[in-house]
Design an enzyme around this catalytic site. Sequence first.
Site, PDB file in Angstrom:
ATOM      1  CE  LYS A  77      -2.946  -1.394  -0.636  1.00 50.20           C
ATOM      2  NZ  LYS A  77      -4.063  -2.185  -1.838  1.00 50.20           N
ATOM      3  CG  HIS A 132       4.077  -6.413  -1.466  1.00 51.71           C
ATOM      4  ND1 HIS A 132       3.837  -5.201  -2.123  1.00 51.71           N
ATOM      5  CD2 HIS A 132       2.514  -6.891  -1.616  1.00 51.71           C
ATOM      6  CE1 HIS A 132       2.959  -4.910  -2.523  1.00 51.71           C
ATOM      7  NE2 HIS A 132       2.212  -5.594  -2.538  1.00 51.71           N
ATOM      8  CB  SER A 162      -3.785   2.558   1.908  1.00 56.79           C
ATOM      9  OG  SER A 162      -4.448   1.697   0.986  1.00 56.79           O
TER      10      SER A 162
HETATM   11  N1  PPS Z   1      -1.514   6.977  -9.751  1.00 57.22           N
HETATM   12  C1  PPS Z   1      -2.199   6.956  -8.424  1.00 57.22           C
HETATM   13  N2  PPS Z   1      -1.455   8.055  -7.600  1.00 57.22           N
HETATM   14  C2  PPS Z   1      -1.808   7.983  -6.337  1.00 57.22           C
HETATM   15  N3  PPS Z   1      -1.758   6.923  -6.144  1.00 57.22           N
HETATM   16  C3  PPS Z   1      -2.501   6.207  -6.806  1.00 57.22           C
HETATM   17  C4  PPS Z   1      -2.014   5.911  -7.921  1.00 57.22           C
HETATM   18  N4  PPS Z   1      -2.250   4.665  -8.084  1.00 57.22           N
HETATM   19  C5  PPS Z   1      -2.018   4.095  -6.739  1.00 57.22           C
HETATM   20  N5  PPS Z   1      -2.140   4.412  -5.850  1.00 57.22           N
HETATM   21  C6  PPS Z   1      -2.938   4.306  -4.303  1.00 57.22           C
HETATM   22  O1  PPS Z   1      -1.574   3.544  -3.907  1.00 57.22           O
HETATM   23  C7  PPS Z   1      -2.340   2.709  -2.950  1.00 57.22           C
HETATM   24  C8  PPS Z   1      -2.246   0.907  -3.459  1.00 57.22           C
HETATM   25  O2  PPS Z   1      -0.305   0.543  -2.910  1.00 57.22           O
HETATM   26  P1  PPS Z   1      -0.072  -0.400  -3.508  1.00 57.22           P
HETATM   27  O3  PPS Z   1      -0.516  -0.344  -4.914  1.00 57.22           O
HETATM   28  O4  PPS Z   1       1.555  -0.566  -2.740  1.00 57.22           O
HETATM   29  O5  PPS Z   1      -0.927  -1.801  -3.771  1.00 57.22           O
HETATM   30  S1  PPS Z   1      -0.654  -3.350  -3.042  1.00 57.22           S
HETATM   31  O6  PPS Z   1      -0.279  -3.435  -1.955  1.00 57.22           O
HETATM   32  O7  PPS Z   1      -0.120  -3.858  -4.072  1.00 57.22           O
HETATM   33  O8  PPS Z   1      -1.962  -4.389  -2.769  1.00 57.22           O
HETATM   34  C9  PPS Z   1      -4.044   3.428  -2.845  1.00 57.22           C
HETATM   35  O9  PPS Z   1      -4.227   4.633  -1.621  1.00 57.22           O
HETATM   36  P2  PPS Z   1      -5.622   4.021  -1.354  1.00 57.22           P
HETATM   37  O10 PPS Z   1      -6.361   5.689  -2.263  1.00 57.22           O
HETATM   38  O11 PPS Z   1      -4.090   6.032  -1.054  1.00 57.22           O
HETATM   39  O12 PPS Z   1      -5.824   3.542  -0.320  1.00 57.22           O
HETATM   40  C10 PPS Z   1      -4.099   3.519  -4.442  1.00 57.22           C
HETATM   41  O13 PPS Z   1      -5.141   3.962  -4.900  1.00 57.22           O
END
Ligand code: PPS
Length: 346
Positions: A77, A132, A162
């Site tokens: 996340k 991860h 998140s």
């Molecule tokens: N382009 C872009 N811009 C801004 N934020 C983004 C973007 N892509 C993914 N996200 C946000 O990243 C969060 C997901 O994290 P991960 O991709 O690490 O998730 S995972 O661990 O692989 O399941 C999750 O955060 P939260 O919205 O706070 O839940 C996603 O919305």
Amino acid sequence: MAQLLNWFSSPNDAELFLSWITEPMGWHNHEDKSCQEYFQYKGINFPQIIYSEQVLQMVEDNFQVRDDDIFNVTYQKSGTVWMLEILSLIHSNGDPSWCRTVPNWDRAPWFETVLGYKTALNNKSPRIISSHLPAQLFAKSFFRSKAKMIYTVRNPKDVLVSLYHFASMFHPFKDPGTLDQFLESFLKGDVPFGSWFDHVKGWMNLKDKENFFFITYEELKKDLRGSVVRICQFLDKDLDDEAIDAVVANASFEAMKNNKMSNFSLSPHFIMNQKKSAFLRKGISGDWKNHLSAAQSECFDQVYQERRMPLKARSQEQMKVLPLSSAHLVQHPVSHSAPPIAPGHS
Ligand SMILES: Nc1ncnc2c1ncn2[C@@H]1O[C@H](COP(=O)(O)OS(=O)(=O)O)[C@@H](OP(=O)(O)O)[C@H]1O
């Protein structure tokens, strides 16, 4: 999970197969997550079925890292799929076709998953590989290679929030319970992939290696274009201005949310119930302020202070996120408007 699509001629076949293995475990009733348990591998929690002890062992001991591999590593996340998208777009010089036709889990598989391991083995070089895993469980061959790694860190309070939402909609994860209960589990590291603090500390030991680049989610938010330019420099990729613009446009939250290859809408609904919470949920910095009470925030800050470590941040943005030396920790009374320490900033 949906990497199963690789093995089957149609998404329906993959879904049928998944139903067959997951139904006895009650996964179909996605309102009921009470039966979920994690298994432990070397002291770290992993969800069942998507991970196995055997594959984790193979990743560590047998996986052959290639010198031209690029690793996208995060604590969950923290911006994994965002970085995955950026790296995919850089790989194709800004051309979005690859991102629009191939699911992200095939472009840059999570190689510690049962299915991602196979995909990573079969992908052509130069591979992009996501993970991860904490440093101590990572493929040993990486540490002898010239492969490059990008490690993305995010304000841990936003990671917590998140992850809390994700745990409620991702069936392999245990029900997070109340935010109070989940906060306790998170701070103890009693969640998949273990403690955020240990993860960051473990990887930051590599901070002076030239094949290691760390960046924060907050930097990406604040200056995506500048961040893409720096990532290209690290990767020795010479993209012109137009290509950089295309990377930035196609890696925006909106573009990714509308791309079914990036928004996990291809994942079977009984694995990821996005009606409960979207995978691409809000995509902002500082959402923790909308969720954590002053008491919860203070509890977080106390643990953060105890677990702080001496690290030199490269920029103001990084200073807001990293567990810094005590010199950087400014003690303010706890309040939402004047958060006390590093993770308190958005
Ligand atoms: N382009 C872009 N811009 C801004 N934020 C983004 C973007 N892509 C993914 N996200 C946000 O990243 C969060 C997901 O994290 P991960 O991709 O690490 O998730 S995972 O661990 O692989 O399941 C999750 O955060 P939260 O919205 O706070 O839940 C996603 O919305």
